[in-house]
Design a protein around this motif. Sequence first.
Motif, PDB file in Angstrom:
ATOM      1  N   LYS A 155       0.825  -1.206   0.000  1.00  0.00           N
ATOM      2  CA  LYS A 155       0.000   0.000   0.000  1.00  0.00           C
ATOM      3  C   LYS A 155       0.858   1.255   0.000  1.00  0.00           C
ATOM      4  O   LYS A 155       0.582   2.221  -0.726  1.00  0.00           O
ATOM      5  N   GLU A 156       1.907   1.274   0.824  1.00  0.00           N
ATOM      6  CA  GLU A 156       2.795   2.437   0.865  1.00  0.00           C
ATOM      7  C   GLU A 156       3.531   2.621  -0.464  1.00  0.00           C
ATOM      8  O   GLU A 156       3.780   3.750  -0.890  1.00  0.00           O
ATOM      9  N   ARG A 157       3.886   1.519  -1.113  1.00  0.00           N
ATOM     10  CA  ARG A 157       4.605   1.628  -2.374  1.00  0.00           C
ATOM     11  C   ARG A 157       3.705   2.134  -3.492  1.00  0.00           C
ATOM     12  O   ARG A 157       4.129   2.957  -4.326  1.00  0.00           O
ATOM     13  N   ASP A 158       2.485   1.671  -3.526  1.00  0.00           N
ATOM     14  CA  ASP A 158       1.587   2.033  -4.619  1.00  0.00           C
ATOM     15  C   ASP A 158       0.911   3.378  -4.406  1.00  0.00           C
ATOM     16  O   ASP A 158       0.629   4.092  -5.369  1.00  0.00           O
ATOM     17  N   TRP A 159       0.641   3.745  -3.162  1.00  0.00           N
ATOM     18  CA  TRP A 159      -0.116   4.960  -2.877  1.00  0.00           C
ATOM     19  C   TRP A 159       0.690   5.960  -2.044  1.00  0.00           C
ATOM     20  O   TRP A 159       0.125   6.725  -1.262  1.00  0.00           O
ATOM     21  N   ASP A 160       2.026   5.957  -2.234  1.00  0.00           N
ATOM     22  CA  ASP A 160       2.831   6.967  -1.567  1.00  0.00           C
ATOM     23  C   ASP A 160       2.513   8.356  -2.096  1.00  0.00           C
ATOM     24  O   ASP A 160       2.468   9.338  -1.353  1.00  0.00           O
ATOM     25  N   ASP A 161       2.296   8.447  -3.434  1.00  0.00           N
ATOM     26  CA  ASP A 161       1.890   9.695  -4.066  1.00  0.00           C
ATOM     27  C   ASP A 161       0.553   9.448  -4.763  1.00  0.00           C
ATOM     28  O   ASP A 161       0.507   8.944  -5.887  1.00  0.00           O
ATOM     29  N   PRO A 162      -0.553   9.770  -4.123  1.00  0.00           N
ATOM     30  CA  PRO A 162      -1.855   9.427  -4.712  1.00  0.00           C
ATOM     31  C   PRO A 162      -2.105  10.098  -6.067  1.00  0.00           C
ATOM     32  O   PRO A 162      -2.745   9.511  -6.939  1.00  0.00           O
TER      33      PRO A 162
END
Length: 314
Positions: A155-162
């Motif tokens: 989740k942090e890798r994919d949605w670090d920059d929404p």
Amino acid sequence: MTRSYYKSRHALGSRARKAGQGILTVRFEMPYAIWCSHCPKPTIIGQGVRFNAEKKKVGNYHSTPIFSFRMKHNVCGGWIEIRTDPKNTAYVVVEGAKKRDTADDVVKDGDYVIQSQEEKEKMQNDAFAALEGRVEEKKQIFSDKSRIEELYQGKERDWDDPFHANKRLRKTFRVERKVREQERKRTEDLKERMSLGMDLLAENEDDRRRAGFVDFGVEDGETAVVKARSRPLFGTSVPAPDAGSRVKPSWITKSIKAVQDQREKLRMELGNNTRAAVDPFLNPEKPSLPTIPVIKRKKPTEGNSLVDYESDST
């Protein structure tokens, strides 16, 4: 019928003929497949088969009643009894049959087992059982913890920059949407040209590979028909080249080879056309054999009358 007759009858009719004994006839559906113990040969009763069963209350589990369903097997005439099990939320075969073993009651990985009060007391009093339970709980906790960490990292890798993540997804969707629209237009055009009244599936690699095996040729229909007609009935064998014959040099250029191929193709086409024009059997426009006119002679008639009637002779 008098009013006293209806007052003396039960509202459920014949289903309540044993209501004085606490028995009510109901329609019971088999919750799972069972093996009948009364049949001489092994006979299975499938799940969902319905019987007219006698329903009766036989006890309680705390405040929940336990019901018994007693029915007759119409094949052998034996009685089968099934009771409810509120403790385990299941049905238990008590008499006349046994449950078919389908391994559905086996505890699988990840299933949570609800322990009864007796099992809990046994775990508390038995040190080995408590130790085994703690070891299994530790393994489960470690497995769950690693899985949760993987989900958080993804989740942090994919949605670090929404913003950029959403932009990337929308861009991918736009490209795929254009491809889908082109594919849909091509499919509709094919269905309209071929007059197909069915839905066409998208082509895959297997379809492309099979279509590559088919060779439709490059000649038109008339040329193919002329060549087929001009071909001899019994093919002549091509003589094998002599051992001392000159080998074709490998230094021939592409232009020279193209001129030779064109010359050979023109020679074959002229030969085929000449044969088709000369041979009467290959030319459908000219008659294959000369026709000889047939002269028909009139049958001589007696007298001058055009039609011979019986009345003329009389």
